[in-house]
Write an enzyme that holds these catalytic residues in place. Structure first.
Site, mmCIF file in Angstrom:
data_model
loop_
_atom_site.group_PDB
_atom_site.id
_atom_site.type_symbol
_atom_site.label_atom_id
_atom_site.label_comp_id
_atom_site.label_asym_id
_atom_site.label_seq_id
_atom_site.Cartn_x
_atom_site.Cartn_y
_atom_site.Cartn_z
ATOM 1 N N ASP A 200 1.041 -1.058 0.059
ATOM 2 C CA ASP A 200 0.039 -0.052 0.078
ATOM 3 C C ASP A 200 0.855 1.296 0.048
ATOM 4 O O ASP A 200 1.670 1.374 0.926
ATOM 5 C CB ASP A 200 -0.804 0.061 1.272
ATOM 6 C CG ASP A 200 -2.048 1.185 1.253
ATOM 7 O OD1 ASP A 200 -1.972 1.817 0.300
ATOM 8 O OD2 ASP A 200 -2.870 1.021 2.135
ATOM 9 N N GLU A 226 -1.637 -1.284 -4.037
ATOM 10 C CA GLU A 226 -2.716 -0.319 -3.701
ATOM 11 C C GLU A 226 -2.334 1.205 -3.828
ATOM 12 O O GLU A 226 -1.384 1.577 -3.247
ATOM 13 C CB GLU A 226 -3.086 -0.868 -2.066
ATOM 14 C CG GLU A 226 -4.032 -0.084 -1.601
ATOM 15 C CD GLU A 226 -4.742 -0.525 -0.229
ATOM 16 O OE1 GLU A 226 -4.680 -1.888 -0.194
ATOM 17 O OE2 GLU A 226 -5.024 0.019 0.652
ATOM 18 N N GLU A 252 -10.265 3.969 -2.076
ATOM 19 C CA GLU A 252 -10.350 4.161 -0.528
ATOM 20 C C GLU A 252 -10.900 5.829 -0.475
ATOM 21 O O GLU A 252 -11.481 5.963 0.436
ATOM 22 C CB GLU A 252 -9.687 3.892 0.344
ATOM 23 C CG GLU A 252 -8.236 4.634 0.166
ATOM 24 C CD GLU A 252 -7.296 3.848 1.425
ATOM 25 O OE1 GLU A 252 -7.126 4.309 2.456
ATOM 26 O OE2 GLU A 252 -6.858 2.807 0.932
ATOM 27 N N HIS A 302 -12.422 -1.494 1.767
ATOM 28 C CA HIS A 302 -11.689 -0.793 2.521
ATOM 29 C C HIS A 302 -12.230 -0.488 3.899
ATOM 30 O O HIS A 302 -13.153 -0.127 4.043
ATOM 31 C CB HIS A 302 -11.508 0.606 2.248
ATOM 32 C CG HIS A 302 -10.290 1.462 3.295
ATOM 33 N ND1 HIS A 302 -10.790 2.384 3.889
ATOM 34 C CD2 HIS A 302 -8.793 1.415 3.011
ATOM 35 C CE1 HIS A 302 -9.425 2.905 4.431
ATOM 36 N NE2 HIS A 302 -8.424 2.272 3.971
#
Ligand code: CA
Length: 389
Positions: A200, A226, A252, A302
């Site tokens: 991420d 991500e 998200e 998320h």
């Protein structure tokens, strides 16, 4: 039935150490719960995405801006309420804090709806495709350490998450492209070759750097990459997807059906990650997931915040249709933050005990089937951790 009062509760505790992601380090954990009271004594709970001082601003929007628009409304009129609020605040925020605030309110209305009808939210949406769901544990937050100590910490933490029973893990990056690949290598070493890990970036790269890191992650067989790019860079995402084989995940920080339409019709993502406590609540989430599935883009929610948010997401995952369907369909998974939070361990009167269940049941947790979101926060706990601002 009428809405009589809406209260925001902002909870906070010290972490005891500084944790970070690519944008900042932080030393406090916070959560923003929304409580809606009715003239018949039924109370609904929701949660708003947004830490720290953002939660304070969101509390003001919940109590001072949205509450006067919907006081005395029937809490079952969720769509009427959603559209009234959105339309009246459109000029002031089609994304961001207005939607985060509306999300907590909408979720609390679903909780009330479930309590009135005796149905869990998964039942209200249309039924339960599954009674349990696998969990991936994220950890490996950045810390202010030198790269050598951080790589050994990441390797160790990843191994611990694996042995704790989670079906996959996720790490943060954001120190710069070379160091980030070192961190990812350390995680791969820590978990061995037979375990999934995701990476991420919290939107810290430009396209060229994301390509470089993405190619490195492909060599390490990472499962998804991500938020490599800024959410505004739709064309960048599209290009990245064309050039990389690794799956690109994100979304998200996107809001409403209209924001998601743009991401989806431009084919920006391999995996959609809607955040129900930010994008507009459950009413809007069900529209977004329908939109994502209409483009055959799989959804991995998320999940952030307290156990209220975890409980809400369990309901949504129970109700998530298989995509595209089959004898052995790819099943949804629950995102779970393994780092320290009292709001995940001690908030509820009937704890979800995700960590315990994961350990006992090979990475799976059962999905509650009680009215509404299916859990209740402990009022004494709330009182103890509520901040005065
Ligand atoms: Ca993320």
């Amino acid at each position: 039935m009428k809405i009589t009062n809406i209260v925001s509760h902002i909870l906070k505790h010290d972490l005891g150490e500084e944790l970070g992601y690519s944008q900042q380090y932080y030393s406090k954990r916070s959560a923003h719960l929304v409580e809606i009271q009715t003239d018949e004594g039924i109370v609904g709970w929701g949660e708003c995405f947004g830490p720290g001082n953002v939660a304070i601003a969101n509390k003001c929007i919940v109590e001072k801006v949205i509450q006067p628009l919907i006081i005395d409304y029937d809490p079952l009129d969720r769509e009427v309420i959603w559209h009234r609020v959105y339309n009246l605040l459109r000029d002031h925020g089609q994304k961001g804090m207005v939607l985060q605030a509306l999300s907590g309110i909408d979720i609390a209305l679903w909780d009330i709806g479930g309590k009135i009808t005796g149905q869990s939210i998964s039942k209200m949406i249309g039924g339960r495709h599954r009674e349990k769901v696998a969990v991936y544990g994220y950890g490996m937050m950045l810390r202010k350490e030198n790269i050598d100590s951080l790589t050994s910490r990441f390797a160790e933490e990843a191994a611990t998450i694996k042995t704790s029973g989670y079906v996959a893990t996720k790490m943060k990056i954001g120190l710069g492209i070379e160091k980030d690949l070192k961190l990812a290598e350390a995680v791969r070493k820590g978990i061995g070759d037979d375990f999934k890990f995701m990476v991420d970036a919290n939107h810290c790269y430009t396209l060229g750097d994301a390509l470089y890191v993405g190619r490195g992650l492909e060599e390490l067989n990472a499962f998804w990459f991500e938020e490599p790019l800024a959410p505004e860079d739709c064309i960048g995402y599209k290009e990245l997807r064309k050039k990389l084989d690794i799956k690109i995940a994100g979304g998200e920080t996107e809001f409403t059906r209209w924001g998601w339409r743009n991401l989806l019709e431009n084919r920006c993502l391999d995996i959609a990650q809607p955040e129900v406590c930010a994008l507009g609540g459950i009413s809007e989430y069900v529209k977004v997931i329908t939109l994502a599935h209409s483009y055959f883009v799989p959804v991995v929610n998320h999940v952030w915040g307290s156990d209220i948010a975890v409980a809400i997401n369990l309901q949504l995952l129970a109700a998530m249709p298989p995509l595209p369907g089959g004898l052995y369909p790819a099943e949804p998974i629950l995102e779970f933050d393994t780092t320290y939070s009292r709001f995940r361990d001690d908030l509820l009167t009937n704890p979800l005990d995700i960590k315990g269940q994961v350990k006992k049941n090979d990475g799976y947790v059962s999905i509650p089937d009680f009215p509404g979101i299916g859990v209740e926060p402990d009022r004494d706990f709330i009182k103890k951790y509520t901040i005065s601002e």
